[in-house]
Design a protein around this motif. Structure first.
Motif, PDB file in Angstrom:
ATOM      1  N   THR A  94      20.842  -6.342   3.245  1.00 20.92           N
ATOM      2  CA  THR A  94      19.362  -6.008   3.231  1.00 20.92           C
ATOM      3  C   THR A  94      19.043  -4.646   2.713  1.00 20.92           C
ATOM      4  O   THR A  94      19.700  -3.731   3.444  1.00 20.92           O
ATOM      5  CB  THR A  94      18.890  -6.491   4.550  1.00 20.92           C
ATOM      6  OG1 THR A  94      19.481  -5.684   5.797  1.00 20.92           O
ATOM      7  CG2 THR A  94      18.890  -8.023   4.660  1.00 20.92           C
ATOM      8  N   ILE A  95      17.826  -4.338   2.351  1.00 21.00           N
ATOM      9  CA  ILE A  95      17.438  -2.833   2.045  1.00 21.00           C
ATOM     10  C   ILE A  95      15.887  -2.922   2.523  1.00 21.00           C
ATOM     11  O   ILE A  95      15.189  -3.777   2.159  1.00 21.00           O
ATOM     12  CB  ILE A  95      17.336  -2.860   0.448  1.00 21.00           C
ATOM     13  CG1 ILE A  95      18.888  -3.208  -0.133  1.00 21.00           C
ATOM     14  CG2 ILE A  95      17.087  -1.394   0.122  1.00 21.00           C
ATOM     15  CD1 ILE A  95      18.734  -3.263  -1.733  1.00 21.00           C
ATOM     16  N   ALA A  96      15.835  -1.841   3.227  1.00 20.98           N
ATOM     17  CA  ALA A  96      14.430  -1.413   3.623  1.00 20.98           C
ATOM     18  C   ALA A  96      13.972  -0.434   2.752  1.00 20.98           C
ATOM     19  O   ALA A  96      14.489   0.712   2.662  1.00 20.98           O
ATOM     20  CB  ALA A  96      14.430  -0.790   5.105  1.00 20.98           C
ATOM     21  N   ALA A  97      12.938  -0.728   2.031  1.00 21.33           N
ATOM     22  CA  ALA A  97      12.169   0.264   0.959  1.00 21.33           C
ATOM     23  C   ALA A  97      10.941   0.818   1.506  1.00 21.33           C
ATOM     24  O   ALA A  97       9.836   0.019   1.795  1.00 21.33           O
ATOM     25  CB  ALA A  97      11.821  -0.467  -0.364  1.00 21.33           C
ATOM     26  N   ILE A  98      11.118   2.311   1.868  1.00 18.70           N
ATOM     27  CA  ILE A  98      10.253   2.766   3.033  1.00 18.70           C
ATOM     28  C   ILE A  98       9.383   3.958   2.541  1.00 18.70           C
ATOM     29  O   ILE A  98       9.902   4.710   1.769  1.00 18.70           O
ATOM     30  CB  ILE A  98      10.876   3.354   4.180  1.00 18.70           C
ATOM     31  CG1 ILE A  98      11.941   2.332   4.776  1.00 18.70           C
ATOM     32  CG2 ILE A  98       9.952   3.998   5.293  1.00 18.70           C
ATOM     33  CD1 ILE A  98      13.037   2.799   5.482  1.00 18.70           C
ATOM     34  N   ALA A  99       7.828   3.705   2.513  1.00 23.15           N
ATOM     35  CA  ALA A  99       7.103   4.586   2.194  1.00 23.15           C
ATOM     36  C   ALA A  99       6.068   4.817   3.003  1.00 23.15           C
ATOM     37  O   ALA A  99       5.724   3.649   3.778  1.00 23.15           O
ATOM     38  CB  ALA A  99       6.442   4.374   0.700  1.00 23.15           C
ATOM     39  N   GLY A 100       5.665   6.200   3.599  1.00 23.33           N
ATOM     40  CA  GLY A 100       4.898   6.450   4.446  1.00 23.33           C
ATOM     41  C   GLY A 100       5.405   6.120   5.860  1.00 23.33           C
ATOM     42  O   GLY A 100       6.527   6.458   6.164  1.00 23.33           O
ATOM     43  N   GLY A 136       0.841  -1.194   0.035  1.00 26.79           N
ATOM     44  CA  GLY A 136      -0.017  -0.009   0.062  1.00 26.79           C
ATOM     45  C   GLY A 136       1.103   1.271   0.055  1.00 26.79           C
ATOM     46  O   GLY A 136       2.228   1.338  -0.219  1.00 26.79           O
ATOM     47  N   GLU A 137       0.107   2.482   0.110  1.00 25.79           N
ATOM     48  CA  GLU A 137       0.897   3.710   0.151  1.00 25.79           C
ATOM     49  C   GLU A 137       0.921   4.454   1.184  1.00 25.79           C
ATOM     50  O   GLU A 137       1.734   5.448   1.546  1.00 25.79           O
ATOM     51  CB  GLU A 137       0.026   4.611  -0.862  1.00 25.79           C
ATOM     52  CG  GLU A 137      -0.319   4.181  -2.293  1.00 25.79           C
ATOM     53  CD  GLU A 137       0.920   4.036  -2.991  1.00 25.79           C
ATOM     54  OE1 GLU A 137       1.759   4.937  -2.660  1.00 25.79           O
ATOM     55  OE2 GLU A 137       1.020   3.085  -3.991  1.00 25.79           O
ATOM     56  N   ASP A 194       8.755   9.395  -4.712  1.00 21.83           N
ATOM     57  CA  ASP A 194       7.386   8.685  -4.630  1.00 21.83           C
ATOM     58  C   ASP A 194       7.643   7.073  -4.660  1.00 21.83           C
ATOM     59  O   ASP A 194       8.756   6.729  -4.682  1.00 21.83           O
ATOM     60  CB  ASP A 194       6.269   9.098  -5.541  1.00 21.83           C
ATOM     61  CG  ASP A 194       7.102   9.118  -7.072  1.00 21.83           C
ATOM     62  OD1 ASP A 194       7.763   8.145  -7.559  1.00 21.83           O
ATOM     63  OD2 ASP A 194       6.467   9.754  -8.046  1.00 21.83           O
ATOM     64  N   ARG A 195       6.548   6.528  -4.676  1.00 22.13           N
ATOM     65  CA  ARG A 195       6.533   5.102  -4.654  1.00 22.13           C
ATOM     66  C   ARG A 195       7.170   4.538  -5.680  1.00 22.13           C
ATOM     67  O   ARG A 195       8.071   3.617  -5.732  1.00 22.13           O
ATOM     68  CB  ARG A 195       5.336   4.576  -4.355  1.00 22.13           C
ATOM     69  CG  ARG A 195       5.033   2.988  -4.170  1.00 22.13           C
ATOM     70  CD  ARG A 195       5.869   2.519  -2.683  1.00 22.13           C
ATOM     71  NE  ARG A 195       6.034   1.451  -2.461  1.00 22.13           N
ATOM     72  CZ  ARG A 195       5.210   0.511  -1.509  1.00 22.13           C
ATOM     73  NH1 ARG A 195       4.517   1.241  -0.780  1.00 22.13           N
ATOM     74  NH2 ARG A 195       5.358  -0.638  -1.345  1.00 22.13           N
TER      75      ARG A 195
END
Length: 270
Positions: A106-112, A63-64, A192-193
């Motif tokens: 490891t990569i954390a891809a963070i949105a919101g 989700g966003e 943005d995402r």
């Protein structure tokens, strides 16, 4: 692309390039994590450890609105004993330790929103990339009245320093992406995402093509440098008294019920 059975709330896939992906998949709850999801993270890490074809791991939220908005607060309603509190923090140390000990980057891809347990997961990853609207924090001083373990405090202070950790936790504020980039909480910020997906895919592919032993040795060497002396089995862990002070308090119970009841908590310091 192949998939490893997990649950509907924790998706795990791998692709032909050797990139594994974990999606925290409770968008209706801002990806708040249940205990089963935390256990699923451990299981996914075990699957990666046993598969030499995997070269990198990406973790993101569905989700966003959120990467993950912490632990699902309803999970705490059954807490009543010291063993409940200490067992939870030991369990969280195991979850985060599973990520830190992975041989692959490891990569954390963070949105919101990236808060509480979600922020702890992101901090345990090697690299963090976030969208401009990302927000980070541990707002427990105004919500639950619990505390972070010694391990989490050490991990965060290693990233941003103890003064900033105190600022963030004492004020219970959420740190915006621009500030997070400036203080080293994240390594990159994108608009943005869509840009996040593109950048993370490119970075994961880059890492998958690099010397795996170099990255593994670097990860493990840095982890050993930061690791406290081992605690003998059955001996108290550093900070156990602080965990019990918070989790066994009337304030913790009040904070939890106030949060779930959507009302302000009435703190008493007991």
């Amino acid at each position: 692309m192949s998939a490893t059975p997990a649950t509907d709330e924790l998706l795990f896939t791998t692709d032909e390039a050797g990139i594994a992906r974990i999606v925290l998949n409770r968008p209706q709850a801002r990806n708040a994590l249940t205990f089963a999801m935390y256990q699923g993270l451990i299981t996914c890490c075990e699957a990666i450890a046993g598969n030499p074809a995997i070269k990198a791991l990406v973790i993101t939220g569905a989700g966003e609105k959120a990467f993950a908005a912490g632990t699902d607060i309803a999970q705490f309603r059954s807490f009543s004993t010291a063993e409940d509190a200490l067992g939870y923090e030991r369990f969280m140390d195991k979850v985060l330790g599973s990520l830190e000990r992975l041989r692959v980057p490891t990569i954390a891809a963070i949105a919101g929103a990236c808060t509480g347990g979600g922020a702890a997961i992101a901090a345990a990853c090697d690299l963090r990339i976030a969208t401009r609207d990302a927000r980070f924090g541990f707002p427990i001083a105004r919500t639950l009245g619990n505390c972070l373990s010694q391990g989490n405090l050490k991990r965060l202070s290693g990233l941003i320093g103890p003064a900033r950790v105190k600022d963030i936790i004492f004020t219970a504020r959420l740190v915006g992406a621009e500030e997070a980039l400036a203080i080293g909480l994240i390594g990159e910020m994108v608009d943005d995402r869509a840009a996040l997906t593109e950048r993370v895919d490119t970075l994961a592919q880059l890492l998958a093509n690099h010397a795996p032993l170099t990255m593994q040795a670097t990860k493990e060497g840095l982890r050993r440098l930061a690791e406290e002396e081992a605690v003998a089995e059955g001996a108290p862990h550093p900070g156990d008294d602080l965990i019990l002070m918070c989790y066994m308090s009337q304030d913790f119970r009040e904070g939890m019920e106030a949060f779930l009841g959507k009302r302000p908590p009435n703190w008493t310091g007991r």
